[in-house]
Design a protein around this motif. Structure first.
Motif, PDB file in Angstrom:
ATOM      1  N   THR A 123      24.182  95.787  81.731  1.00 34.42           N
ATOM      2  CA  THR A 123      24.974  95.297  82.862  1.00 34.42           C
ATOM      3  C   THR A 123      24.874  96.276  84.022  1.00 34.42           C
ATOM      4  N   ARG A 153      24.219  94.827  75.921  1.00 33.54           N
ATOM      5  CA  ARG A 153      24.652  93.457  75.604  1.00 33.54           C
ATOM      6  C   ARG A 153      23.508  92.694  74.959  1.00 33.54           C
ATOM      7  N   ASP A 195      22.890  87.984  83.220  1.00 36.09           N
ATOM      8  CA  ASP A 195      24.283  87.535  83.360  1.00 36.09           C
ATOM      9  C   ASP A 195      24.397  86.051  83.083  1.00 36.09           C
ATOM     10  N   VAL A 222      18.896  91.449  86.071  1.00 36.89           N
ATOM     11  CA  VAL A 222      20.319  91.551  85.710  1.00 36.89           C
ATOM     12  C   VAL A 222      21.026  90.216  85.984  1.00 36.89           C
TER      13      VAL A 222
END
Length: 495
Positions: free
Chosen positions: A53, A59, A98, A94
């Protein structure tokens, strides 16, 4: 454990009988005795370590509950393909991560590969939610504070009555021309229903559509134009994945311009016999207009206004909103700079919506005489009213000085024309008649176009040039005379 290459695995919800802990991927029932996977136990899943992130936290992309190993492999491949679209751009990578991470949380499928590629190509933030048609239309209209009140009301009516009910739930970038065409099909089916009910012999069936009106072809074109304008702005937005304005590809029958038709003696006789009105826009002959104005003289608070509209073709809102400050009787001119627009029953005073609408018109001696007589009468009424007079500064007022409501003027016009025994036209038809009279009298089309506030002379000429049969007859006789070798008939202005 997930690696940067990702992995697929099979797991179940069984628990250890002694400890109660979930067995997960270690459950012995997941495989057969021969070592192959047991198709009747457990479910497939995949996981993939995503880019960190923006604040550096690790993640994963993880999806469970898949029916087959093939689905797990395809899901893992799609995650990899989505991240590959970033082409090494860490910020875009990124954003895509997301988007991938939020899909399972919102119980949505993984993002569509082509859609994300398109959004990257337009420079849009791939994480942003694409609005629905309803949300975008609301945002679009709210973002136009300088719209004329009448235009805003028209757009809002199209949006609230048609576009949102039929198309509002669709995502903006998923809207297709066939969806809009389906909307118009439904509208036309409703039109057919209304017309059939009106023609029914059953009073209850007739009553079921009372107050409903069929949507004309011209209105359908305006609805499409509203959608086209909204989608044009969406295509120009870099944060929306829109590259084509689909409203431009929506098929509708062509909508020819409605031309005025004159109430000739034959048409009047037919109307008197069975009530037939032969055209959508009707105008009176010069004789019929004179009859109306003679009858209108009995109504001193309205006569001068109707005389001005009949002679110079002002729009209703322009006449109602005309101030004395823009009326120069010594010069014989009127500056059209304001108009009163009716929105439902409310009224708003604004400038004409086009540059051509803001114009100066030249008055004839008869109209100047009528306005001077009216001015004297109005000043006498003002003296008699004293403090009860409302000083609006308007040319045409009621008996207390207040301005007329546009709808009241139209209602009085219809009452007076009925009382005069004339065939029906609208108040706007009086403007159409003024245009036709001016051209029939030999006035240059450019002068007529300018005084009416038209944007082009082509519109004026195409709409009004051949309204009166006498004009067309004179042209025909002139042509015939040339063929006979005789003199050309001299065209004289119409009385």
């Amino acid at each position: 454990m997930a690696t940067r290459e990702g992995s697929t695995f099979k797991r179940c919800g069984c628990r250890d009988e002694t400890t109660g802990k979930a067995l997960g991927v270690t459950c012995p029932q997941l495989k057969r005795k021969g070592g192959g996977w047991n198709p009747s136990h457990g479910a497939w899943a995949f996981q993939y370590e995503l880019p960190r992130t923006t604040d550096g936290k690790r993640r994963q992309a993880r999806r469970v509950g898949l029916a087959t190993h093939t689905e797990a492999v395809e899901g893992l491949d799609q995650v990899k393909a989505l991240l590959a679209l970033a082409s090494g751009d860490e910020d875009i990578e990124v954003q895509i991560a997301d988007l991938i991470q939020t899909a399972p949380a919102n119980r949505r499928p993984l993002p569509d590969l082509e859609e994300v590629r398109k959004r990257i190509g337009t420079g849009a933030d791939v994480r942003a939610e694409v609005p629905t048609v309803a949300a975008w239309l609301t945002e679009w209209l709210d973002g136009k504070p300088d719209l004329a009140p009448g235009t805003r009301a028209s757009y809002a009516g199209h949006i609230n009555k048609y576009l949102v009910p039929h198309l509002g739930r669709r995502r903006l970038d998923k809207l297709q021309a066939r969806h809009v065409e389906a909307m118009f099909t439904v509208i036309e089916e409703a039109n057919t229903h209304i017309l059939e009910c009106r023609e029914s012999d059953d009073a209850k069936v007739q009553a079921s559509v009372r107050g409903q009106r069929a949507i004309s072809l011209s209105t359908k074109h305006r609805i499409r134009a509203t959608l086209r304008s909204a989608l044009s702005d969406a295509v120009r937005r870099p944060d929306l994945p829109m590259t084509v304005n689909i409203a431009s590809h929506v098929r509708l029958p062509s909508c020819p311009r409605v031309k005025p038709m004159v109430w000739t003696p034959d048409r009047v006789r037919q109307w008197q016999a069975d009530g037939t009105v032969p055209g959508e826009v009707m105008v009176w002959t010069p004789e019929q207009t004179r009859t109306f104005l003679v009858h209108a003289r009995k109504y001193r608070w309205l006569y001068a206004m109707f005389h001005l509209i009949a002679a110079k073709g002002l729009r209703r809102g322009e006449a109602v909103g005309l101030p004395w400050s823009n009326t120069r009787l010594m010069d014989g001119q009127i500056d059209i700079r304001v108009q009163v627009v009716q929105l439902a029953w409310e009224t708003v005073t604004s400038t004409p919506k086009s540059a051509a609408g803001q114009r100066t018109i030249t008055l004839d001696s008869d109209t100047i005489k009528a306005l001077r007589a009216w001015r004297r009468f109005q000043l006498e009424a003002k003296l008699q009213a004293g403090k009860n007079w409302e000083d609006t500064g308007l040319v045409f007022t009621r008996d207390d000085g207040s301005g007329w409501h546009p709808a009241q003027v139209s209602d009085w016009f219809l009452r007076i024309s009925r009382a005069a025994g004339l065939p029906p036209i609208t108040l706007h038809g009086l403007r159409h008649g003024a245009a036709s009279l001016a051209l029939a009298a030999g006035t240059d089309v450019k002068v007529v176009s300018t005084e009416l506030g038209h944007a082009t002379t082509h519109f004026t000429q195409d709409t009004y040039q051949t309204v009166f049969p006498d004009v067309a007859k004179a042209a025909a006789e002139a042509t015939a005379s040339l063929l006979r070798g005789g003199p050309v008939p001299v065209r004289t202005p119409m009385s």
